[in-house]
Design an enzyme around this catalytic site. Structure first.
Site, PDB file in Angstrom:
ATOM      1  N   LYS A 162      54.042  15.751  52.619  1.00  0.00           N
ATOM      2  CA  LYS A 162      53.269  14.151  53.306  1.00  0.00           C
ATOM      3  C   LYS A 162      52.135  14.164  51.404  1.00  0.00           C
ATOM      4  CE  LYS A 162      51.801  11.157  56.110  1.00  0.00           C
ATOM      5  NZ  LYS A 162      51.953  10.324  57.249  1.00  0.00           N
TER       6      LYS A 162
HETATM    7  P1  NAD Z   1      48.054   0.699  57.339  1.00  0.00           P
HETATM    8  O1  NAD Z   1      47.539   0.617  55.661  1.00  0.00           O
HETATM    9  O2  NAD Z   1      49.523  -0.876  57.114  1.00  0.00           O
HETATM   10  O3  NAD Z   1      47.176  -0.282  58.235  1.00  0.00           O
HETATM   11  C1  NAD Z   1      45.714   0.047  58.660  1.00  0.00           C
HETATM   12  C2  NAD Z   1      45.615  -0.860  58.830  1.00  0.00           C
HETATM   13  O4  NAD Z   1      44.552  -0.081  59.492  1.00  0.00           O
HETATM   14  C3  NAD Z   1      44.606  -1.839  58.411  1.00  0.00           C
HETATM   15  O5  NAD Z   1      43.902  -2.786  59.689  1.00  0.00           O
HETATM   16  C4  NAD Z   1      43.054  -1.856  58.335  1.00  0.00           C
HETATM   17  O6  NAD Z   1      42.228  -2.695  57.772  1.00  0.00           O
HETATM   18  C5  NAD Z   1      43.213  -0.778  59.139  1.00  0.00           C
HETATM   19  N1  NAD Z   1      41.968   0.009  59.103  1.00  0.00           N
HETATM   20  C6  NAD Z   1      41.245   0.589  57.699  1.00  0.00           C
HETATM   21  N2  NAD Z   1      40.398   1.856  58.281  1.00  0.00           N
HETATM   22  C7  NAD Z   1      39.876   1.476  58.883  1.00  0.00           C
HETATM   23  C8  NAD Z   1      39.025   1.544  60.085  1.00  0.00           C
HETATM   24  N3  NAD Z   1      37.984   2.753  59.588  1.00  0.00           N
HETATM   25  N4  NAD Z   1      37.780   0.670  61.205  1.00  0.00           N
HETATM   26  C9  NAD Z   1      39.362   0.304  61.284  1.00  0.00           C
HETATM   27  N5  NAD Z   1      40.971  -0.494  61.099  1.00  0.00           N
HETATM   28  C10 NAD Z   1      41.115   0.621  59.352  1.00  0.00           C
HETATM   29  O7  NAD Z   1      48.161   1.913  57.620  1.00  0.00           O
HETATM   30  P2  NAD Z   1      49.998   2.232  58.518  1.00  0.00           P
HETATM   31  O8  NAD Z   1      51.030   3.050  58.134  1.00  0.00           O
HETATM   32  O9  NAD Z   1      49.624   0.513  59.639  1.00  0.00           O
HETATM   33  O10 NAD Z   1      49.577   3.646  58.629  1.00  0.00           O
HETATM   34  C11 NAD Z   1      48.802   3.545  60.455  1.00  0.00           C
HETATM   35  C12 NAD Z   1      48.342   4.664  61.367  1.00  0.00           C
HETATM   36  O11 NAD Z   1      49.553   4.516  61.233  1.00  0.00           O
HETATM   37  C13 NAD Z   1      47.847   5.392  59.905  1.00  0.00           C
HETATM   38  O12 NAD Z   1      47.338   7.073  60.407  1.00  0.00           O
HETATM   39  C14 NAD Z   1      49.789   6.734  59.620  1.00  0.00           C
HETATM   40  O13 NAD Z   1      49.360   7.546  58.690  1.00  0.00           O
HETATM   41  C15 NAD Z   1      49.810   6.890  60.993  1.00  0.00           C
HETATM   42  N6  NAD Z   1      51.711   6.405  60.357  1.00  0.00           N
HETATM   43  C16 NAD Z   1      52.238   5.264  59.845  1.00  0.00           C
HETATM   44  C17 NAD Z   1      53.953   5.265  59.503  1.00  0.00           C
HETATM   45  C18 NAD Z   1      54.206   4.196  59.853  1.00  0.00           C
HETATM   46  O14 NAD Z   1      55.915   4.226  59.561  1.00  0.00           O
HETATM   47  N7  NAD Z   1      53.178   3.377  58.455  1.00  0.00           N
HETATM   48  C19 NAD Z   1      54.092   6.259  60.682  1.00  0.00           C
HETATM   49  C20 NAD Z   1      53.710   7.007  61.552  1.00  0.00           C
HETATM   50  C21 NAD Z   1      52.312   7.236  61.964  1.00  0.00           C
END
Ligand code: NAD
Length: 426
Positions: A116
């Protein structure tokens, strides 16, 4: 025997690395005795790189940012894991996220180790040109770790296809050849995969569907609450809705919404594109942030950041199943509360593994220069996710474990078996 939480974990704001270590503690008694001597390797990242990332701002001033790339465990293959741009990223957070990638990759049996990366930055305060310079300098600084057969990054919080394109280009320029397989989650025109954008959200849906099937809960008409409306949360909400469920509550950084008849997601996306957030959306009631956690629902999908379900709100959740789209959204203390209350938790290491699964498909397609149809990709993703969930369900039932501990039994056993077979060098 009832599990007691160590005293240092009963406070809130426990860091993600402590959460991960606690998860390893809980799994240790359930591992094959022959693997136990190797367990220490799970408590130590293989290598952690901290880099200084200086960039010239548009104003002409130079700003320095701290960046990280961690290889947690490479016993099963090259490092794989996303890159996060966030003002609160720390080395210990990146260590935990890398460790969860190790377990996750083993759970869905993709041939990768766990990695990561991240930069401690608020990307919303940078111009597009500054963001590009930041990404390219960071890529150059961690270049010593990268490569299609060494370490393959992907998107995470606040990074997207454009950021992946810059990483791919920077690495390729340094190598003197076009190396599409060095990164996944790229745009389609650069060797990206069909289906990658929705893959994590789709995987969340598939594991939720399988969990619901086990307890006789229909998806049609089910009530869904989703925290996070980004890569993962938006796709998960949309795919639930496509299958007849109602998204009754949503929360992101800009606010919290509730609508018992189901939020119009297309309308909300259009509103966000114009207004930059949920504020002023007429199709749902704006509610206080704490009220989001008390909305009655069948599925609650935390898909934002770590430590969202804590001792403070776990007792008040009115969900039947929590499906962890985010990594580490539930603290160990909250996990115990949910267990006592009979709320099923589909853990992150399986629930959000759809992203890395289609990243694996993308890497295979890049290496073989042969691209698959979207239907093929979604079908293979569905099969892998359903098999991974059901395998964990069987272990949980047979050994009376939570789904999280069962997932760790399956994932850690595969990692430690590879470690034991390879032996200690020299
Ligand atoms: P992103 O940046 O696309 O979206 C994050 C979302 O969370 C946004 O809508 C933001 O406004 C919201 N957010 C952030 N902090 C917040 C808070 N304190 N309270 C409420 N809302 C909040 O990110 P993403 O890629 O969707 O990732 C989200 C989660 O999923 C992370 O934990 C990431 O590690 C995990 N994840 C992502 C992927 C991927 O393919 N992108 C794969 C596996 C896991």
């Amino acid at each position: 025997m009832a599990y007691t939480l160590p005293s240092y974990l009963s406070r809130e704001n426990v860091g993600p690395w402590e959460t991960y270590l606690e998860q390893v503690e809980r799994v240790a008694p359930h591992l094959d005795k022959a693997l136990v001597p190797w367990i220490e390797t799970l408590r130590r990242p293989k290598r952690s790189l901290i880099v200084d990332v200086p960039i010239k701002l548009d104003s002409g001033e130079v700003a320095h940012f701290e960046g990280y790339r961690v290889h947690h465990n490479l016993s099963r293959g090259p490092g794989k894991g996303g890159i996060r741009f966030h003002p609160e990223v720390t080395l210990s957070e990146v260590m935990a996220l890398a460790a969860w990638m190790t377990i996750k990759n083993a759970v869905v049996q993709v041939p990768y180790g766990g990695a990561k990366g991240g930069i401690r930055v608020d990307p919303k305060r940078l111009s597009l040109a500054e963001l590009e310079r930041l990404t390219r300098r960071y890529t150059s600084e961690i270049n010593i770790l990268l490569g299609p057969d060494r370490d393959i990054p992907a998107p995470d919080v606040n990074t997207n296809e454009q950021v992946m394109a810059w990483i791919m280009d920077t690495y390729s320029m340094n190598q003197g050849r076009t190396a599409t397989g060095v990164v996944t989650g790229k745009p389609l025109s650069l060797g990206g995969s069909l289906g990658r954008r929705d893959a994590t959200g789709r995987g969340v849906f598939v594991t939720a569907r399988e969990a619901a099937r086990r307890i006789g809960l229909p998806i049609e008409g089910a009530r869904i609450a989703v925290q996070g409306f980004g890569n993962v949360g938006e796709a998960a909400a949309r795919i639930f809705a496509e299958h007849g469920a109602k998204v009754v509550a949503l929360q992101d950084e800009s606010g919290s919404l509730q609508c018992d008849s189901g939020i119009d997601l297309a309308g909300l996306r259009a509103h966000c594109a114009q207004a930059g957030g949920f504020g002023g959306f007429a199709g749902a009631e704006a509610i206080p942030a704490e009220a989001f956690w008390r909305v009655p629902c069948d599925f609650l999908v935390p898909a934002a950041v770590e430590n969202q379900i804590t001792e403070a709100n776990a007792g008040a959740l009115r969900a039947r199943i929590v499906v962890e789209g985010a990594n580490g959204p539930t603290t160990p203390a909250a996990d115990l509360i949910l267990q006592e209350r009979g709320v099923m938790v589909v853990p992150d290491v399986v629930a959000n593994a759809g992203g890395v699964t289609v990243s694996y498909f993308e890497w295979v397609q890049d290496i073989s220069s042969f691209f698959w149809s979207e239907a093929e990709i979604n079908q293979r993703l569905d099969r892998i996710m359903a098999e991974a969930f059901n395998g964990i369900w069987e272990v949980a039932q047979a050994r009376s474990l939570t789904l999280r501990t069962a997932a760790f039994v399956v994932g850690c056993s595969r990692v430690l078996e590879a470690r034991a077979l390879r032996g200690l060098y020299p």
